[in-house]
Write a protein that holds these residues in place. Structure first.
Motif, PDB file in Angstrom:
ATOM      1  N   THR A   1       5.555  -0.284   3.556  1.00 34.82           N
ATOM      2  CA  THR A   1       4.468  -1.250   3.345  1.00 34.82           C
ATOM      3  C   THR A   1       4.940  -2.485   2.587  1.00 34.82           C
ATOM      4  OG1 THR A   1       3.841  -0.193   1.286  1.00 34.82           O
ATOM      5  CG2 THR A   1       2.707   0.561   3.257  1.00 34.82           C
TER       6      THR A   1
ATOM      7  N   SER B   1       4.760  -3.233  -0.374  1.00 30.70           N
ATOM      8  CA  SER B   1       4.129  -3.342  -1.686  1.00 30.70           C
ATOM      9  C   SER B   1       3.102  -2.224  -1.805  1.00 30.70           C
ATOM     10  CB  SER B   1       3.491  -4.703  -1.875  1.00 30.70           C
ATOM     11  OG  SER B   1       2.663  -4.989  -0.797  1.00 30.70           O
TER      12      SER B   1
ATOM     13  N   THR C   1     -12.226  -0.337  14.461  1.00 32.74           N
ATOM     14  CA  THR C   1     -12.544  -0.076  13.065  1.00 32.74           C
ATOM     15  C   THR C   1     -11.930   1.258  12.685  1.00 32.74           C
ATOM     16  OG1 THR C   1     -14.625  -1.265  13.258  1.00 32.74           O
ATOM     17  CG2 THR C   1     -14.414   0.230  11.406  1.00 32.74           C
TER      18      THR C   1
ATOM     19  N   ALA D   1     -11.688   4.809  10.910  1.00 33.35           N
ATOM     20  CA  ALA D   1     -12.749   5.760  10.609  1.00 33.35           C
ATOM     21  C   ALA D   1     -12.954   5.878   9.108  1.00 33.35           C
ATOM     22  CB  ALA D   1     -12.411   7.113  11.224  1.00 33.35           C
ATOM     23  N   GLU D   2     -11.842   5.803   8.346  1.00 34.83           N
ATOM     24  CA  GLU D   2     -11.965   5.866   6.903  1.00 34.83           C
ATOM     25  C   GLU D   2     -11.352   4.602   6.326  1.00 34.83           C
ATOM     26  OE1 GLU D   2     -11.170  10.057   5.148  1.00 34.83           O
ATOM     27  OE2 GLU D   2     -10.286   9.979   7.117  1.00 34.83           O
TER      28      GLU D   2
ATOM     29  N   GLN E   1      -9.066   3.360   4.583  1.00 33.23           N
ATOM     30  CA  GLN E   1      -7.817   3.730   3.931  1.00 33.23           C
ATOM     31  C   GLN E   1      -6.672   2.848   4.400  1.00 33.23           C
ATOM     32  OE1 GLN E   1      -7.121   6.146   1.647  1.00 33.23           O
ATOM     33  NE2 GLN E   1      -9.264   6.739   1.417  1.00 33.23           N
ATOM     34  N   VAL E   2      -5.822   2.473   3.445  1.00 29.37           N
ATOM     35  CA  VAL E   2      -4.721   1.557   3.735  1.00 29.37           C
ATOM     36  C   VAL E   2      -3.778   2.127   4.780  1.00 29.37           C
ATOM     37  CG1 VAL E   2      -2.768   0.346   2.725  1.00 29.37           C
ATOM     38  CG2 VAL E   2      -4.839   0.659   1.396  1.00 29.37           C
ATOM     39  N   THR E   3      -3.365   3.381   4.582  1.00 29.87           N
ATOM     40  CA  THR E   3      -2.360   3.948   5.490  1.00 29.87           C
ATOM     41  C   THR E   3      -2.910   4.053   6.903  1.00 29.87           C
ATOM     42  OG1 THR E   3      -3.083   6.080   4.638  1.00 29.87           O
ATOM     43  CG2 THR E   3      -1.016   5.229   3.798  1.00 29.87           C
ATOM     44  N   GLU E   4      -4.212   4.322   7.004  1.00 24.82           N
ATOM     45  CA  GLU E   4      -4.816   4.455   8.322  1.00 24.82           C
ATOM     46  C   GLU E   4      -4.842   3.108   9.038  1.00 24.82           C
ATOM     47  OE1 GLU E   4      -8.780   6.485  10.199  1.00 24.82           O
ATOM     48  OE2 GLU E   4      -8.793   5.763   8.163  1.00 24.82           O
TER      49      GLU E   4
ATOM     50  N   ALA F   1      -2.826   0.619   8.434  1.00 24.48           N
ATOM     51  CA  ALA F   1      -1.444   0.250   8.749  1.00 24.48           C
ATOM     52  C   ALA F   1      -1.050   0.864  10.090  1.00 24.48           C
ATOM     53  CB  ALA F   1      -0.509   0.725   7.639  1.00 24.48           C
TER      54      ALA F   1
ATOM     55  N   ALA G   1      -7.960  -3.642   4.340  1.00 19.97           N
ATOM     56  CA  ALA G   1      -8.354  -2.706   3.289  1.00 19.97           C
ATOM     57  C   ALA G   1      -7.653  -3.040   1.976  1.00 19.97           C
ATOM     58  CB  ALA G   1      -8.014  -1.283   3.711  1.00 19.97           C
ATOM     59  N   SER G   2      -6.504  -3.692   2.053  1.00 20.01           N
ATOM     60  CA  SER G   2      -5.750  -4.033   0.848  1.00 20.01           C
ATOM     61  C   SER G   2      -4.982  -5.318   1.101  1.00 20.01           C
ATOM     62  CB  SER G   2      -4.772  -2.911   0.502  1.00 20.01           C
ATOM     63  OG  SER G   2      -3.725  -3.411  -0.297  1.00 20.01           O
ATOM     64  N   PRO G   3      -4.954  -6.224   0.116  1.00 15.76           N
ATOM     65  CA  PRO G   3      -4.237  -7.482   0.335  1.00 15.76           C
ATOM     66  C   PRO G   3      -2.725  -7.286   0.426  1.00 15.76           C
ATOM     67  CG  PRO G   3      -5.091  -7.368  -1.902  1.00 15.76           C
ATOM     68  CD  PRO G   3      -5.633  -6.183  -1.170  1.00 15.76           C
ATOM     69  N   GLU G   4      -2.203  -6.179  -0.098  1.00 24.24           N
ATOM     70  CA  GLU G   4      -0.753  -5.993  -0.139  1.00 24.24           C
ATOM     71  C   GLU G   4      -0.286  -4.821   0.711  1.00 24.24           C
ATOM     72  OE1 GLU G   4       1.426  -7.774  -2.003  1.00 24.24           O
ATOM     73  OE2 GLU G   4       0.099  -8.968  -3.260  1.00 24.24           O
ATOM     74  N   GLY G   5      -1.086  -3.771   0.762  1.00 25.00           N
ATOM     75  CA  GLY G   5      -0.633  -2.517   1.361  1.00 25.00           C
ATOM     76  C   GLY G   5      -0.328  -2.588   2.839  1.00 25.00           C
TER      77      GLY G   5
ATOM     78  N   ASN H   1       1.198  -5.174   4.298  1.00 24.24           N
ATOM     79  CA  ASN H   1       2.209  -6.195   4.577  1.00 24.24           C
ATOM     80  C   ASN H   1       3.333  -5.713   5.473  1.00 24.24           C
ATOM     81  OD1 ASN H   1       0.803  -8.079   3.232  1.00 24.24           O
ATOM     82  ND2 ASN H   1       2.114  -8.179   1.434  1.00 24.24           N
TER      83      ASN H   1
END
Lengths: 312, 340
Positions: A227, A229, B71, B73-74, B76-79, B81, B100-104, B106
């Motif tokens: 990721t 970060s 969309t 389902a949850e 979550q960042v990893t989902e 990604a 879901a996250s400004p950094e996760g 990337n």
């Protein structure tokens, strides 16, 4: 009966067969995935899940359950993206400290005879809180060497596949094929007789929890390598994914019956199930349910095989 | 005959559009995907409906080949990604992201850029430099509220501030803008501030709690949206004179404002971000695919409702929802030009 597959063989074949079925379906739905580039993108996020699943497997192996692994991996990710990147020595010390904390948790659970679900559920909030303290707002940077490793493009075989095979084989040899591994698994299968034979259950539990902590650390580092970060909430999903991965890969909740190769395959299967449903263009409201349905189908098959096994 | 006329009309407009936008045909074989992390509130639902409405028209007009919404389902960042990586594999030319996250995300966004996919993030933006960002200037939104009050109340006075959810970046930004506006205009004083959590019931309780400790001459209430109606109910129950409460485009807020306007000529304004900002992101992505020169950082225009366009906006807002506006290609070009 010699012409038919034995239930035991069937049972160990079930995880790879489920994975193969899923892969074929994905290749058919989206032929673009059937390439070096495609497999790389499809599987790279499965590496941290596989590592977290291995961590969970060590805990399940001694009849405990870890509900904090998601929060733990998130914390590791935050430390990796901040301290390990800026001040490597402090980062390494912090990560080593976390592994020691896991071993201490194992000792606490064993000595006080506490239910691991309660202890780890409580710890999940501690890990999450620490993660927020380390990294209050999402950010940080992946250390260059981790980023390089995770984005490696070896010739012919995509990196995620090599990594999965290495993880599975290393743990398999260590836990399933070595004398010491047999003792460790015995702590889940028959702790009392192990104790009578003179082994220290305390040491075994601490060792297993430390191993879980170690693989949790690897998982967090791998995740940040992908990721670039971190975010304090980045891996919360891993708790359930890792438990489901172990079970899907042929492990049991009790009895020290686990399989490292199966666990890695289970983790990859779960990761692919998400992609499969997405390629199917299934309404997202149904996706969680569908993911659950895939799990239930595989487990139902296992129960059927288990019955055949019992009838013998 | 009538339908023939319609077709002719439609074709003329289409031809006119083609002439005006010579570049439009260039994206007719391009496919754009929306990667959305969450759909669990009315704002997000409206956002998805706007996307559906505008993009289905664009697809049937041949502007782009496809514009599908996904969309997770949850939330979550990893989902998300993984979802973005799947969209790359599905061969989309551009991915529009509410992250879901400004950094996760990337790493995945970088994968997309490396694969030649255009990435446009909006609302929940991503920081990866290769992506475009359509951000909300929440600070300016807070400042605008105070500037409006300064214009309405030349003599100034005491204000009550209703804040959002403590610890969330948006809350800090809007509040910072309000305080900056107060310092700049120099005629207001913030007599008290409470957290309304962007919810009417919480705001009502919080305002009812702080009112007894406030001076009698509160002239204005600055809000963050979703809290104006609750504040009005609390102040009404206390028997005080109604100050100017800045609203946040929610249906109940606009309804209350309309009632007051009809009854006693009550005047205020309302400001928030339209969920239709997803359609702005769509057109920006289309423009980038078209080869237009687009700066990496763009700002979302606010949807501001004033005394004279209240009725019109209220009529277009569904009960329980938020006032919305869908953006057109021209709006997007305007925003891009503004950022140059």
């Amino acid at each position: 009966m010699s012409g038919r597959l034995s239930p035991r063989l069937l049972r160990s074949l079930l995880p790879p067969l489920s994975l193969a079925a899923l892969l074929i379906a994905i290749f058919w739905l989206q032929p673009r995935t059937m390439s070096y580039f495609g497999l790389n993108l499809l599987l790279n996020l499965a590496i941290p899940i596989a590592l977290a699943t291995i961590a969970q497997m060590f805990i399940l192996c001694v009849n405990e359950l870890d509900l904090s692994i998601g929060g733990f991996v998130s914390l590791v990710a935050c430390i990796t993206a901040t301290w390990l990147h800026d001040t490597p020595l402090l980062g390494i010390a912090a990560l080593a400290g976390l592994i020691a904390a896991y071993a201490a948790l194992g000792a606490l659970i064993h000595l006080r005879n506490l239910p691991s679900i309660v202890v780890t559920l409580g710890m999940s909030f501690v890990w999450l809180g620490l993660a927020v303290l380390v990294l209050p707002t999402p950010g940080g940077n992946a250390p260059e060497y981790i980023r390089t490793l995770m984005t490696l493009k070896p010739a012919y075989i995509p990196f995620p596949i090599i990594a999965s095979v290495v993880i599975a084989l290393v743990v398999h040899v260590g836990l399933m094929r070595s004398a010491h591994g047999t003792v460790l698994r015995g702590a889940g299968g028959n702790p009392r007789s192990l104790e009578c034979a003179g082994w220290s259950l305390l040491k075994i539990k601490m060792g297993m929890f430390a191993l879980a902590g170690f693989f949790g650390v690897l998982s967090g580092m791998a995740l940040v390598g992908l990721t670039t970060s971190a975010d304090a909430n980045i891996a919360l999903r891993y708790t359930l994914l890792s438990i489901a991965g172990v079970i899907l890969g042929g492990g049991e909740f009790v009895g020290g019956r686990v399989s490292p190769i199966g666990a890695v395959i289970g983790a990859i299967t779960l990761a692919l199930a998400g992609s499969f449903l997405s390629f199917l263009r299934l309404n997202p409201d149904w996706q969680i349910g569908a993911q659950g349905a895939i799990l239930i189908i595989v487990l139902a098959l296992r129960v059927l095989i288990g019955r055949a096994e019992a009838r013998k | 005959m009538k339908s023939l006329l319609k077709v002719t009309l439609y074709m003329t407009t289409a031809a006119g559009m083609l002439l005006g936008q010579s570049a439009m045909a260039d994206t007719s074989d391009k496919r754009i995907a929306l990667s959305n992390n969450y759909a669990g509130n009315s704002w997000r639902q409206a956002m998805l409906r706007s996307w559906e409405k505008v993009t289905s028209e664009a697809v049937s007009n041949g502007v782009v080949a496809a514009a599908d919404a996904f969309t997770t389902a949850e939330n979550q960042v990893t989902e998300q990604a993984a979802q973005i990586q799947n969209l790359i594999l599905q061969g989309y030319d551009a991915i529009v992201i509410n992250a879901a996250s400004p950094e996760g995300l990337n790493g995945s966004v970088k994968e997309a850029c490396d694969a030649g996919v255009t990435v446009v993030s909006f609302d929940g933006i991503v920081t990866e430099p290769c992506a475009w960002r359509i951000a909300v200037d929440f600070k300016q939104m807070g400042k605008d509220e105070v500037l409006y009050l300064a214009e309405k109340l030349p003599d100034g006075g005491q204000l009550l501030e209703i804040r959002g959810l403590a610890g969330v970046f948006v809350d800090d930004e809007i509040s910072a803008g309000i305080h900056e506006g107060v310092a700049e205009t120099g005629k207001f004083e913030i007599a008290g501030s409470v957290h309304g959590n962007w919810a009417q019931d919480v705001a009502q309780k919080a305002v009812a709690g702080i009112l007894p400790s406030l001076p009698d001459d509160i002239v204005g209430v600055v809000t963050q949206g979703g809290d104006g109606y609750g504040a009005a109910q609390a102040i009404k129950a206390s028997g005080r004179d109604m100050p100017i409460i800045v609203m946040g485009n929610r249906h109940d807020e606009l309804t209350w404002w309309k009632e007051q306007k009809d009854a006693n000529g009550y005047e205020t304004m309302s400001v928030s971000i339209a969920p239709g900002v997803s359609t702005l992101a769509f057109w920006v992505a289309q423009q980038i695919l078209d080869g237009a020169d687009v700066p990496k950082d763009l700002t979302v225009p606010f949807l501001r409702i004033d005394q004279d366009n209240l009725e019109e906006n209220l009529a277009n807002t569904e009960a329980g929802g938020v006032a919305n506006v869908e953006y057109s290609l021209e709006d997007a070009q305007e925003v891009i030009k503004g950022a140059m």
